[in-house]
Write a protein that holds these residues in place. Structure first.
Motif, mmCIF file in Angstrom:
data_model
loop_
_atom_site.group_PDB
_atom_site.id
_atom_site.type_symbol
_atom_site.label_atom_id
_atom_site.label_comp_id
_atom_site.label_asym_id
_atom_site.label_seq_id
_atom_site.Cartn_x
_atom_site.Cartn_y
_atom_site.Cartn_z
ATOM 1 N N UNK A 93 0.836 -1.202 0.000
ATOM 2 C CA UNK A 93 0.000 0.000 0.000
ATOM 3 C C UNK A 93 0.870 1.251 0.000
ATOM 4 N N UNK A 94 1.870 1.297 0.868
ATOM 5 C CA UNK A 94 2.741 2.467 0.959
ATOM 6 C C UNK A 94 3.624 2.597 -0.279
ATOM 7 N N UNK A 95 4.154 1.488 -0.770
ATOM 8 C CA UNK A 95 4.990 1.543 -1.968
ATOM 9 C C UNK A 95 4.183 2.042 -3.168
ATOM 10 N N UNK A 96 2.946 1.550 -3.292
ATOM 11 C CA UNK A 96 2.100 1.991 -4.391
ATOM 12 C C UNK A 96 1.776 3.466 -4.308
ATOM 13 N N UNK A 97 1.509 3.962 -3.101
ATOM 14 C CA UNK A 97 1.228 5.386 -2.928
ATOM 15 C C UNK A 97 2.436 6.237 -3.298
ATOM 16 N N UNK A 98 3.636 5.770 -2.937
ATOM 17 C CA UNK A 98 4.845 6.510 -3.297
ATOM 18 C C UNK A 98 5.002 6.584 -4.812
ATOM 19 N N UNK A 99 4.748 5.466 -5.496
ATOM 20 C CA UNK A 99 4.818 5.451 -6.962
ATOM 21 C C UNK A 99 3.756 6.377 -7.554
ATOM 22 N N UNK A 100 2.557 6.351 -6.977
ATOM 23 C CA UNK A 100 1.485 7.208 -7.477
ATOM 24 C C UNK A 100 1.853 8.678 -7.362
#
Length: 476
Positions: A93-100
């Motif tokens: 979840x956190x990794x995806x938000x950073x990419x977003x």
């Protein structure tokens, strides 16, 4: 194992009916992230012509701004849902938000089509990671029962409202500032969530740490990519074209291969026993049809408002604010409805309400005096649609252990994203078949009316599907 309409199990006081302070903060963080992702699906639609002129997109290339996002978001969601079970849902979840956040910054600074499309693909991949991870964090944080139903209701309401809000925000930002702010808007929201989320959300994963089923992951991902490509190509060129048919047939063949791969795999991506669960299969089909119909109805009503009534893109977008109110109303009240009539009853009732409201739109005329009917019907239809969506989310994720919540929510997210992708091409094909290349408002009105009837028939089919198969499960 509980059935769909069993009363909820007794829970501790902190989770049975009350929302504690920490759980409330968890819910806010997850809902903000899901709302932001929903906005991304539609925020660029109104701005496409302006982006095309600013960055030098060809007319035919404009659709790839939306298609590149949809391909990545729908194609990889099931894979990322299972990865979340293995590596940890909070971590993904956190990794995806950073990419977003990073991809949104790149998109806002784009200087040519290649840079923008790269950013859109990255946004789609981030959405494929964050959506199932966030939803599985929600279902694993809230035990089955009234509190989870309420959380899923709010989640569904904000996701649907986000899709509508995206169209409104896109028009406002493009008119008042620049289309680039449709990207930049994500950056501060992502940063705030990244700061708060690690302090309030606990890690959640399958402690057995199973191996990732690579053959299954490859088959389902390529199958979904082919299916979405075929659908989006059909929306532009028609279902009879070689590219559209080739994509659709390849998608069906690969998804069939996926089933047989999973059947023989010792550690499948999606266990076949899950695919045989009536709640999972019927729940996801009902959800897919709900997203197919409501998102494509926005497309049909946009055609009506702009091509028949002569509304500007901004005015048309603002008109859908009433639909957003309807979805929020339905989402907030869904848990109470489920508590009274059960999830099956909620799916059927919501579908019948949405179908009736959709049929009413066939009565729209060619003057602005009919706007009252559009606003009333879309509000009521939004309430019904959200009852179906929340019922689908509860149905498709109930009765499964926490270790499989990432997979279950990945499937639910996949149904949502494929439904959003499928709806507009299907209804566009119906309108094109009836109107051809005509620009006369009367011809377009007749074509839109036919597509509205098709839309209502699909809604009704979903309600019948849920009523027959899920009710049969209860009575068995």
């Amino acid at each position: 194992m509980p059935t769909l309409d069993d009363p909820p199990a007794t829970l501790p006081p902190t989770t049975s009916g009350r929302l504690t302070g920490r759980l409330g903060l968890v819910l806010v963080v997850l809902l903000v992230a899901q709302f932001m992702l929903a906005v991304d699906f539609s925020i660029l639609n109104v701005a496409l012509p302006v982006i095309g002129r600013g960055l030098g997109f060809s007319l035919g290339g404009l659709q790839w701004i939306a298609t590149s996002f949809a391909l990545a978001a729908a194609g990889f969601t099931l894979l990322f849902g299972r990865i979340a079970d293995i590596v940890g849902r909070r971590r993904l979840f956190l990794a995806g938000l950073a990419v977003l956040g990073a991809a949104s910054l790149v998109g806002g600074l784009a200087v040519d089509p290649a840079m923008l499309l790269t950013a859109r693909v990255a946004q789609g991949l981030a959405t494929a990671a964050v959506t199932p991870a966030g939803l599985s964090l929600l279902t694993s944080s809230f035990p089955e029962g009234p509190l989870r139903d309420r959380a899923l209701g709010l989640n569904g309401a904000l996701m649907s409202a986000g899709f509508t809000a995206g169209a409104v925000l896109g028009g406002v930002l493009t008119d008042l500032l620049s289309w680039r702010w449709s990207f930049f808007l994500n950056v501060p929201v992502a940063v705030v969530v990244l700061i708060i989320a690690p302090t309030v959300i606990s890690e959640s994963r399958d402690e057995t740490r199973p191996r990732l089923d690579l053959p299954g992951a490859l088959a389902v991902t390529l199958g979904l990519l082919s299916l979405v490509y075929g659908l989006t190509t059909a929306g532009e060129y028609g279902f009879g074209t070689t590219r559209a048919l080739g994509g659709l047939l390849a998608g069906v063949a690969l998804l069939a291969a996926f089933y047989f791969v999973e059947k023989g795999s010792p550690q499948p991506l999606v266990p076949v026993r899950i695919l045989r669960r009536r709640t999972v299969v019927v729940g996801n089909l009902a959800g897919l049809l709900a997203f197919v119909t409501e998102t494509s109805l926005v497309f049909l009503m946009t055609l009506y408002l702009q091509k028949v009534l002569g509304f500007s893109p901004l005015a048309a977008g603002l008109s859908f604010g009433v639909l957003g109110l309807g979805t929020v109303t339905g989402g907030v009240g869904a848990a109470r409805v489920i508590g009274r009539i059960g999830t099956t009853g909620t799916l059927v009732t919501g579908g019948l309400i949405q179908a009736a409201a959709t049929v009413a739109l066939v009565g729209l005329g060619d003057s602005r005096s009919w706007l009252w009917l559009l606003l009333t019907a879309t509000f009521v239809g939004g309430v019904g649609n959200m009852l179906v969506i929340v019922g689908f989310m509860v149905t498709a994720t109930s009765g499964l252990p926490d270790a499989e919540q990432g997979m279950a929510t990945g499937m639910a997210t996949m149904s949502q994203q494929i439904g959003i992708t499928m709806g507009t091409p299907i209804m566009s094909a119906v309108v094109t078949a009836r109107a051809g290349g005509a620009t006369d408002p009367a011809v377009i009105l007749h074509a839109v009316s036919l597509a509205v009837l098709v839309n209502a028939a699909v809604v009704l089919a979903g309600a019948v599907l849920a009523g027959v198969f899920l009710r049969a499960r209860k009575d068995a």
